[in-house]
Design an enzyme around this catalytic site. Sequence first.
Site, PDB file in Angstrom:
ATOM      1  N   LYS A   1      -3.885   5.740  -3.664  1.00 34.69           N
ATOM      2  CA  LYS A   1      -3.531   4.379  -4.256  1.00 34.69           C
ATOM      3  C   LYS A   1      -3.792   3.019  -3.748  1.00 34.69           C
ATOM      4  O   LYS A   1      -4.005   2.092  -4.378  1.00 34.69           O
ATOM      5  CB  LYS A   1      -1.933   4.520  -4.579  1.00 34.69           C
ATOM      6  CG  LYS A   1      -1.323   5.485  -5.553  1.00 34.69           C
ATOM      7  CD  LYS A   1      -0.032   5.314  -5.934  1.00 34.69           C
ATOM      8  CE  LYS A   1       0.414   6.110  -7.200  1.00 34.69           C
ATOM      9  NZ  LYS A   1       0.532   7.574  -6.858  1.00 34.69           N
TER      10      LYS A   1
ATOM     11  N   GLU B   1       6.019  -2.260 -10.026  1.00 35.03           N
ATOM     12  CA  GLU B   1       7.078  -1.532 -10.052  1.00 35.03           C
ATOM     13  C   GLU B   1       6.714  -0.312  -9.649  1.00 35.03           C
ATOM     14  O   GLU B   1       5.511   0.241  -9.460  1.00 35.03           O
ATOM     15  CB  GLU B   1       7.346  -1.428 -11.815  1.00 35.03           C
ATOM     16  CG  GLU B   1       6.287  -0.495 -12.247  1.00 35.03           C
ATOM     17  CD  GLU B   1       4.917  -0.526 -12.501  1.00 35.03           C
ATOM     18  OE1 GLU B   1       4.483  -1.673 -12.453  1.00 35.03           O
ATOM     19  OE2 GLU B   1       4.124   0.420 -12.434  1.00 35.03           O
TER      20      GLU B   1
ATOM     21  N   SER C   1      -5.719  14.008  -4.020  1.00 40.84           N
ATOM     22  CA  SER C   1      -5.152  12.418  -3.953  1.00 40.84           C
ATOM     23  C   SER C   1      -4.312  12.296  -3.116  1.00 40.84           C
ATOM     24  O   SER C   1      -4.563  11.023  -2.677  1.00 40.84           O
ATOM     25  CB  SER C   1      -4.745  12.551  -5.443  1.00 40.84           C
ATOM     26  OG  SER C   1      -3.735  13.451  -5.730  1.00 40.84           O
TER      27      SER C   1
HETATM   28  C1  LIG Z   1       0.516   8.488  -7.753  1.00 40.29           C
HETATM   29  C2  LIG Z   1      -0.170   9.683  -7.425  1.00 40.29           C
HETATM   30  C3  LIG Z   1      -0.774  10.502  -8.338  1.00 40.29           C
HETATM   31  C4  LIG Z   1      -0.983  10.142  -9.848  1.00 40.29           C
HETATM   32  O1  LIG Z   1      -1.524   9.051 -10.384  1.00 40.29           O
HETATM   33  P1  LIG Z   1      -2.948   8.867 -10.934  1.00 40.29           P
HETATM   34  O2  LIG Z   1      -2.959   7.686 -11.604  1.00 40.29           O
HETATM   35  O3  LIG Z   1      -2.686   9.933 -12.196  1.00 40.29           O
HETATM   36  O4  LIG Z   1      -3.925   9.153  -9.873  1.00 40.29           O
HETATM   37  C5  LIG Z   1      -1.433  11.750  -8.027  1.00 40.29           C
HETATM   38  N1  LIG Z   1      -1.450  11.831  -6.561  1.00 40.29           N
HETATM   39  C6  LIG Z   1      -0.927  11.250  -5.720  1.00 40.29           C
HETATM   40  C7  LIG Z   1      -0.886  11.744  -4.241  1.00 40.29           C
HETATM   41  C8  LIG Z   1      -0.039  10.037  -6.048  1.00 40.29           C
HETATM   42  O5  LIG Z   1       0.722   9.355  -4.987  1.00 40.29           O
END
Ligand SMILES: *Cc1c(COP(=O)(O)O)cnc(C)c1O
Length: 395
Positions: A92, A114, A381
């Site tokens: 993020k 938000e 992610s």
């Molecule tokens: C917020 C988040 C997501 C989901 O958000 P996307 O916009 O779909 O990437 C996925 N993995 C993690 C670790 C997150 O913090």
Amino acid sequence: MPIERNSPDRRGYFGNFGGRFVPEVLVAALDELEVALEGAFADPEFWAEYHAVLRDFVGRPTPLYRVGRLPGGERVPVLLKREDLNHTGAHKVNNTVGQALLARRMGKKRLIAETGAGQHGVATATVGAKFGMHVDVYMGALDIERQALNVYLMELLGARVHSVGGASQTLKDAINEAFRVWAARVEDTFYVIGSVVGAHPYPYMVREFQRVIGDETREQCLQRFGRLPSDVIACVGGGSNALGIFSAFLADSDVRLWGVEAGGEGVESGRTAAALTAGSVGVLHGSRSYVLQSAEGQVRETQSVSAGLDYPGVGPEHAHLRESGRATYVTIDDAEALAAFRSLAAHEGIIPALESAHAIAFAQRLAGQRGADDLVVVNLSGRGDKDIAQIRART
Ligand SMILES: *Cc1c(COP(=O)(O)O)cnc(C)c1O
């Protein structure tokens, strides 16, 4: 300067999806953002600063790491793109760095955001502190209770967290409040959106700030293996980490792209967060895409073990990629994600975010159908530190 690939049309549509469904007062603000964005994206100095911040503050490039012991992945090369190693623990921050630099370029002194689970709020508060900008975060009253640690973290980082009431007291109400606050003070305020959702140009802008994931992965694959991946897998909440990694491979038709939605308790149960799989076409938060809604168009309550995937919509570009057949979308249920979470921890020494565990679970399944010549890439992610208390409470 990024090469124009798969840009939306002038009205902000990816095929049949996207656009700008907002009240009149926000049209000028979105126009202003679009003009500033075009200027910034055409300016090599803007990108140079963005990449310098990602290198020195965030810790990029992140490694592309080959796992060896993950069950299902013993025969097939499975590679993890380690977004979990970023400062603040997820992808993020790539996006909030980009938007903060753009806000500064536009002369905006205040960032608003938000947040549901709090991850995007923390990433915004982090760049606010770094760049010396005032940050106001809007959060549903119920989420404030559930995510007390992240609220504390945001305050530690100097942000103000505002409790939002309303029908659900969760993300839905927080987004409405952020739009209202933005409309009331567009002169000095920049609205930082956390995924590839919202009115044009947000879905396009956020993808461009996340494409660094895919650009690095492509180069790392070619350098190390002399070939492109056979499969690229990412979890999909709003869809930003997925589009970030997909974007570098869209033109490579041999690379199969897999988006993994949160099945929750199972798509058939109705207690799910899989908007593409179980939803229908509708307008949510300013753009046309797939939405989990009732026949009357009421947004449905969603269910997923991972807070970051618990969102009733999905970015419009994903709806387009599914319709065109370029990407395939599947679901992984809560129980499968929890098993993958434990599996990666125990066999590889990496604790994934519960969101990312959905992508891991699908990779384990897919690897069984692939051979030694294939390369399966998974976007990891984020890291799972934030999820430990929840996992522990379930056992
Ligand atoms: C917020 C988040 C997501 C989901 O958000 P996307 O916009 O779909 O990437 C996925 N993995 C993690 C670790 C997150 O913090």
